[in-house]
Design a protein around this motif. Structure first.
Motif, short mmCIF file in Angstrom:
data_model
loop_
_atom_site.label_atom_id
_atom_site.label_comp_id
_atom_site.label_asym_id
_atom_site.label_seq_id
_atom_site.Cartn_x
_atom_site.Cartn_y
_atom_site.Cartn_z
N TRP A 87 7.66 -18.76 22.70
CA TRP A 87 8.90 -18.87 23.46
C TRP A 87 9.86 -19.89 22.85
O TRP A 87 11.08 -19.75 22.97
N THR A 113 13.81 -19.00 21.97
CA THR A 113 14.97 -19.77 22.42
C THR A 113 15.68 -20.48 21.27
O THR A 113 16.88 -20.75 21.37
N LEU A 127 11.94 -13.62 32.16
CA LEU A 127 11.78 -14.23 30.84
C LEU A 127 12.98 -13.97 29.95
O LEU A 127 13.68 -12.95 30.11
N ILE A 173 9.45 -22.71 29.91
CA ILE A 173 10.29 -22.34 28.77
C ILE A 173 11.58 -23.15 28.79
O ILE A 173 12.04 -23.65 27.75
#
Length: 483
Positions: free
Chosen positions: A36, A40, A133, A169
């Motif tokens: 993750w 990002t 997500l 996250i």
């Protein structure tokens, strides 16, 4: 009275506590965390265009519904041809529409995944198993079928990491901004007893932490939002774009997924822009007009830095006055060698305000190539920063001379450059040995301003930084800033 026989209740082999344990295990997984972080780091959060919220609204609930049941048979045929799920088709349509509202080539949207355990009886375990997500999206290329396949492949890659919680996250992301503002969900209730379960409970006007919710269910697309994020007029335009994209996908699975699909309400605006371009309205005049009409609207977004039209106008006026003091004027050429930042646009505008042309020079180029371009273009002043580039002529170091430039007046110069000056010079790759400069006149820059690529909605209104591909990036920057 007829006796009713009931079989004994058999408890599922798994419990909700087992799901919590799986989620806890994911939080502790370095593999999941790294996955993750890569997502990002490589993709910026998607944000709606500035000005799409209703001005002065306190955030009243808004709900619009698009019925696409007349297209569903053809869309399901597309999913079979692509060997994907029907959800992937609808998610691909969503990604296409969102990509038309941003100039970013890599961004992420919010998509709901379920983390229910894959074990016998897990479907009977009650509890919240959903997780929203970040879903990475690259600007669509190829055909619709190819786009659907890429979306499905991305869903498959995420599946093994779907239980990593969104708050975790967000905490590890290298940004202070909210990761997700637009959420997509696909609800399939074909196995639910609708007499005992309220399947429409989540489709009302109730709000959650996301600014916009797009929910696909039962042959319909439901768009829910607060009017401070998405005003009624903007919502109607958004729904119209979904319809056009779904129609294109249904009509021709091998059609062009890169084409623009503008609703009827946008076409008069585009027609007006064509007329203005034909009349040779200069890009600078268009920008200044936009700054005067919407001074507080966001003009530039680059990483965590944002400038309003008013701020961009004032800074470019100050730099323009500084350039005038150095003798820069009509017929001059200003070099712009800066890392990606709003300062690039400031330098471009300042050059035009004094009647000069600019030459964009990539700081990553070899020094020998940069020097050749600056000399060949006849650059008299180079706008750069300390340690970025060297130049035998006069350099304006924006960081070192910040206080001096900041003392200049922010008011317009009162000088109106004519329409005959050079706009900018772009250099080719130099396949024959040395790069060659291409001189762009003002009328060409105006046309470029309005017709860059067809990938941005005609009212998007935000320029998002400076790309390495200079010739194309110049077009995209002005295509948004002047709206």
């Amino acid at each position: 009275m007829t006796a009713v026989s009931c079989s004994a209740y058999e408890a599922p082999a798994v419990r909700y506590a087992d799901f919590i344990a799986a989620e806890t295990e994911s939080v502790s997984s370095q593999d999941d965390r790294s996955f993750w972080e890569r997502i990002t780091d490589a993709n910026v959060p998607f944000t709606l265009p500035a000005g799409w919220g209703a001005q002065g609204e306190a955030g009243d609930a808004l709900r619009l519904e698009l019925d696409f049941r007349d297209l569903e048979e053809d869309l399901r045929r597309l999913s079979k041809q692509a060997d994907t799920s029907f959800k992937s088709v609808l998610l691909a349509a969503h990604a296409k529409v969102m990509s038309a509202l941003t100039t970013e080539d890599a961004f992420h949207l919010g998509v709901v995944f379920h983390g229910r355990l894959e074990a016998p009886g897990a479907d009977r375990v009650l509890g919240m198993h959903l997780n929203t997500l970040p879903f990475p999206v690259a600007r669509p290329t190829g055909t619709w079928q190819q786009l659907v396949k890429r979306v499905y492949a991305q869903e498959t890659e995420i599946w093994a990491h779907r239980r990593y919680p969104l708050p975790a996250i967000q905490r590890s992301a290298r940004t202070e901004h909210r990761l997700i503002s637009v959420m997509f969900d696909h609800l399939d209730f074909h196995q639910v007893d609708s007499d005992t379960v309220d399947v429409g409970a989540g489709l009302g006007t109730g709000a959650n932490e996301f600014a916009v919710n797009v929910i696909a269910t039962g042959g319909k697309l439901v768009v829910k939002a607060g009017t401070d994020a998405l005003g009624p007029a903007a919502a109607q335009r958004l729904v119209a774009m979904y319809r056009l994209v779904l129609e294109a996908m249904a009509n021709d699975p091998d059609g062009d997924a890169t084409a623009a699909y503008l609703p009827e309400v946008e076409k008069p605006h585009v027609s007006r822009l064509r007329t203005e371009a034909t009349n040779q309205v200069l890009t600078l005049e268009m920008f200044e007009s936009q700054a005067a009409s919407t001074p507080r609207s966001v003009a530039v977004v680059c990483a965590d830095e944002r400038l309003s039209y008013e701020e961009l106008e004032k800074r470019s006026n100050q730099l323009a006055r500084h350039l005038l003091g150095l003798g820069v004027g009509a017929g001059s050429v200003v070099g712009v060698c800066l890392e990606r930042s709003p300062a690039v646009l400031v330098a471009m505008l300042a050059s035009w305000k004094v009647g000069a042309a600019y030459v964009p020079v990539d700081p990553a180029l070899p020094a020998e190539r940069r020097d050749y371009m600056l000399v060949d273009a006849g650059v008299s002043v180079l706008v750069t920063e300390s340690g970025v580039a060297e130049f035998d002529g006069r350099c304006v170091l924006l960081d070192a001379e910040h206080e001096v430039i900041g003392q200049e007046s922010v008011e317009p110069l009162g000088v109106r450059p004519g329409g005959d000056e050079l706009a900018y010079v772009l250099y080719t790759s130099g396949s024959t040995g040395k790069p060659k400069g291409v001189m762009i006149p003002p009328t060409r820059r105006c046309t470029t301003c309005w017709y860059p690529s067809g990938t941005t909605s005609a009212s998007a209104g935000v320029a998002r930084g400076w790309r390495r591909r200079r010739s194309r990036s110049t077009s995209r920057v002005w295509s948004c800033s002047c709206r």
